[in-house]
Design a protein around this motif. Sequence first.
Motif, PDB file in Angstrom:
ATOM      1  N   ALA A   5       0.842  -1.185   0.000  1.00 47.92           N
ATOM      2  CA  ALA A   5       0.000   0.000   0.000  1.00 47.92           C
ATOM      3  C   ALA A   5       0.878   1.237   0.000  1.00 47.92           C
ATOM      4  N   PRO A   6       0.359   2.394  -0.477  1.00 50.15           N
ATOM      5  CA  PRO A   6       1.133   3.626  -0.458  1.00 50.15           C
ATOM      6  C   PRO A   6       1.550   3.978   0.964  1.00 50.15           C
ATOM      7  N   PRO A   7       2.747   4.597   1.130  1.00 44.66           N
ATOM      8  CA  PRO A   7       3.227   4.909   2.471  1.00 44.66           C
ATOM      9  C   PRO A   7       2.270   5.792   3.258  1.00 44.66           C
ATOM     10  N   GLY A   8       1.516   6.653   2.573  1.00 44.17           N
ATOM     11  CA  GLY A   8       0.635   7.574   3.268  1.00 44.17           C
ATOM     12  C   GLY A   8      -0.763   7.050   3.513  1.00 44.17           C
ATOM     13  N   VAL A   9      -0.988   5.752   3.338  1.00 40.48           N
ATOM     14  CA  VAL A   9      -2.324   5.201   3.496  1.00 40.48           C
ATOM     15  C   VAL A   9      -2.834   5.436   4.912  1.00 40.48           C
ATOM     16  N   ASN A  10      -4.094   5.813   5.019  1.00 40.01           N
ATOM     17  CA  ASN A  10      -4.710   6.016   6.322  1.00 40.01           C
ATOM     18  C   ASN A  10      -5.178   4.667   6.846  1.00 40.01           C
ATOM     19  N   VAL A  11      -4.402   4.112   7.765  1.00 37.66           N
ATOM     20  CA  VAL A  11      -4.673   2.759   8.248  1.00 37.66           C
ATOM     21  C   VAL A  11      -6.034   2.690   8.925  1.00 37.66           C
ATOM     22  N   PHE A  12      -6.347   3.698   9.727  1.00 32.24           N
ATOM     23  CA  PHE A  12      -7.610   3.667  10.468  1.00 32.24           C
ATOM     24  C   PHE A  12      -8.804   3.639   9.523  1.00 32.24           C
ATOM     25  N   LEU A  13      -8.801   4.531   8.533  1.00 34.25           N
ATOM     26  CA  LEU A  13      -9.946   4.593   7.620  1.00 34.25           C
ATOM     27  C   LEU A  13     -10.064   3.333   6.775  1.00 34.25           C
ATOM     28  N   LYS A  14      -8.933   2.804   6.332  1.00 30.88           N
ATOM     29  CA  LYS A  14      -8.956   1.595   5.525  1.00 30.88           C
ATOM     30  C   LYS A  14      -9.511   0.412   6.313  1.00 30.88           C
ATOM     31  N   LEU A  15      -9.162   0.352   7.580  1.00 26.50           N
ATOM     32  CA  LEU A  15      -9.545  -0.814   8.392  1.00 26.50           C
ATOM     33  C   LEU A  15     -10.867  -0.638   9.125  1.00 26.50           C
ATOM     34  N   ALA A  16     -11.432   0.570   9.122  1.00 23.22           N
ATOM     35  CA  ALA A  16     -12.618   0.841   9.936  1.00 23.22           C
ATOM     36  C   ALA A  16     -13.784  -0.119   9.666  1.00 23.22           C
ATOM     37  N   PRO A  17     -14.200  -0.320   8.395  1.00 22.27           N
ATOM     38  CA  PRO A  17     -15.321  -1.245   8.176  1.00 22.27           C
ATOM     39  C   PRO A  17     -14.997  -2.678   8.609  1.00 22.27           C
ATOM     40  N   LEU A  18     -13.765  -3.100   8.347  1.00 21.68           N
ATOM     41  CA  LEU A  18     -13.361  -4.444   8.721  1.00 21.68           C
ATOM     42  C   LEU A  18     -13.304  -4.591  10.241  1.00 21.68           C
ATOM     43  N   THR A  19     -12.800  -3.560  10.902  1.00 17.50           N
ATOM     44  CA  THR A  19     -12.738  -3.576  12.362  1.00 17.50           C
ATOM     45  C   THR A  19     -14.141  -3.631  12.963  1.00 17.50           C
ATOM     46  N   LEU A  20     -15.058  -2.853  12.402  1.00 16.44           N
ATOM     47  CA  LEU A  20     -16.437  -2.869  12.887  1.00 16.44           C
ATOM     48  C   LEU A  20     -17.064  -4.242  12.696  1.00 16.44           C
ATOM     49  N   ALA A  21     -16.830  -4.860  11.553  1.00 17.05           N
ATOM     50  CA  ALA A  21     -17.402  -6.177  11.278  1.00 17.05           C
ATOM     51  C   ALA A  21     -16.858  -7.222  12.251  1.00 17.05           C
ATOM     52  N   VAL A  22     -15.553  -7.153  12.546  1.00 16.02           N
ATOM     53  CA  VAL A  22     -14.972  -8.098  13.496  1.00 16.02           C
ATOM     54  C   VAL A  22     -15.572  -7.893  14.886  1.00 16.02           C
ATOM     55  N   PHE A  23     -15.733  -6.629  15.278  1.00 17.63           N
ATOM     56  CA  PHE A  23     -16.355  -6.346  16.579  1.00 17.63           C
ATOM     57  C   PHE A  23     -17.741  -6.959  16.665  1.00 17.63           C
ATOM     58  N   SER A 194     -20.206  -5.305   3.420  1.00 18.94           N
ATOM     59  CA  SER A 194     -20.818  -5.509   2.107  1.00 18.94           C
ATOM     60  C   SER A 194     -20.269  -4.553   1.053  1.00 18.94           C
ATOM     61  N   GLY A 195     -19.870  -3.350   1.467  1.00 22.07           N
ATOM     62  CA  GLY A 195     -19.361  -2.371   0.506  1.00 22.07           C
ATOM     63  C   GLY A 195     -17.864  -2.409   0.310  1.00 22.07           C
ATOM     64  N   MET A 196     -17.150  -3.248   1.028  1.00 21.14           N
ATOM     65  CA  MET A 196     -15.694  -3.312   0.885  1.00 21.14           C
ATOM     66  C   MET A 196     -15.304  -4.125  -0.344  1.00 21.14           C
ATOM     67  N   ARG A 197     -14.258  -3.667  -1.021  1.00 17.60           N
ATOM     68  CA  ARG A 197     -13.848  -4.372  -2.231  1.00 17.60           C
ATOM     69  C   ARG A 197     -13.042  -5.615  -1.878  1.00 17.60           C
ATOM     70  N   ALA A 198     -13.283  -6.666  -2.626  1.00 12.17           N
ATOM     71  CA  ALA A 198     -12.485  -7.883  -2.480  1.00 12.17           C
ATOM     72  C   ALA A 198     -11.175  -7.708  -3.229  1.00 12.17           C
ATOM     73  N   LEU A 199     -10.105  -8.266  -2.690  1.00 10.34           N
ATOM     74  CA  LEU A 199      -8.797  -8.200  -3.336  1.00 10.34           C
ATOM     75  C   LEU A 199      -8.453  -9.550  -3.941  1.00 10.34           C
ATOM     76  N   ALA A 200      -7.597  -9.511  -4.941  1.00 10.31           N
ATOM     77  CA  ALA A 200      -7.215 -10.754  -5.606  1.00 10.31           C
ATOM     78  C   ALA A 200      -6.491 -11.682  -4.635  1.00 10.31           C
ATOM     79  N   PRO A 201      -6.710 -12.975  -4.757  1.00 14.14           N
ATOM     80  CA  PRO A 201      -5.984 -13.933  -3.908  1.00 14.14           C
ATOM     81  C   PRO A 201      -4.481 -13.773  -4.083  1.00 14.14           C
ATOM     82  N   THR A 202      -3.725 -14.074  -3.022  1.00 16.33           N
ATOM     83  CA  THR A 202      -2.272 -13.919  -3.073  1.00 16.33           C
ATOM     84  C   THR A 202      -1.563 -15.190  -3.501  1.00 16.33           C
ATOM     85  N   ALA A 203      -2.272 -16.304  -3.597  1.00 16.02           N
ATOM     86  CA  ALA A 203      -1.645 -17.575  -3.963  1.00 16.02           C
ATOM     87  C   ALA A 203      -2.543 -18.308  -4.950  1.00 16.02           C
TER      88      ALA A 203
END
Length: 394
Positions: A5-23, A194-203
């Motif tokens: 990811a770009p060095p300036g990526v906002n970690v909190f904003l990127k992870l917020a929906p995922l963090t909420l779903a895990v909670f 539901s609105g988060m984009r899926a990423l390509a598999p790594t393997a």
Amino acid sequence: MAATAPPGVNVFLKLAPLTLAVFIAFLTIGIQLPVLPLHLHDALGMGPTVVGLVVGAQFAAALLSRAWAGNFADMRGGKRAVVSGFLFASASGLIYLASLSVIDMPQASVWVLVLGRVLLALAESLIVTGTMGWGIALVGPQNGGKVMAWLGMAMFAAYAVGAPAGVALNNYRGFAGIAVATVAIPWLALAAISGMRALAPTASRRTPFYKVLGAVWLPGIGLAFSSVGFGVITAFIALLFAAKSWGSSSLAFSAFGAAFIAARICFGHLPDKLGGARVALVCVVIEVAGQLLIWGADTTSSAYLGAALTGFGYSLAFPGFGVEAMRRAPPQTRGLAMGAYVAFLDISLGITSPLAGALAGAWGVGAVYLAGAASVSLSFLVALVLLSGKQKRG
């Protein structure tokens, strides 16, 4: 690659929906923590050994499923793994409901509960490996410690909130209410991602589990020993409070969770910045102090403080050892590596629950916390080895 990811990526904003779903998803586990041991003991008449075995069944099943879940996440993508995990979690609630239909046959009801715990273990395994791999791919491996910190914080926040909520729900609707909530809650988590984009598999092909296991085994052993403190609180703090006639143990879970969250918010960046082994070295000492305080507690205040210190110390031990594990694993197998790392948590909790149950039956519930302090102390030695750099990186 999607993993950078770009060095300036906002970690909190990127992870917020995922963090909420895990909670949201881990509320299904949080509401059960103070209720399931008492349901087994009071409603089904089971002793501490059976309680330990039933609680430990989830961790044993999760251990056996880590390799499958890790490869699933690497080959099919983190989002698909997470969605599948939410569906398994909901299905476990249906099994819990089925256990109540044979409650007049306690042994049969226990076995049905075990089946539900196994299904919940598959769910937890998919959710943990899927979200960690997905999260690291979103924000980059240089932020891996933050991913583990934020997602772990969501899990334990769910435990802190879920424990008193589970007690209240159990008082209002009994274990049936817990089962219905377990069915419903994961669907809210599905909505959150539901609105988060899926990423390509790594393997593109399955990686043998042993290849990744060889890279992460030493940090994994550190995690295993440090997780004993967490294990004896989740499985036996409710029975300790009952044995001492202290009333509900829900605030002990909340104290653990609140301290865990505070440590992650204030110091969650330290494993990435200072090094995982150095952070783990300090934090396991705090966790040992918490275990000893619970062991010697003669008031609820002492027990709450012990739970809080345990939570604070364990909070950063997990990403501390985890950063060391991630740095030793090939990047294309990150999901499997996290699965292998967390497998040591499963081993720890799967062994801890039945052994602590036997210890409680022989020496009293308080004795498990002295044993917990001794076990966590061993993770200090592992952190020293990692810090010394004598262990060759994979």
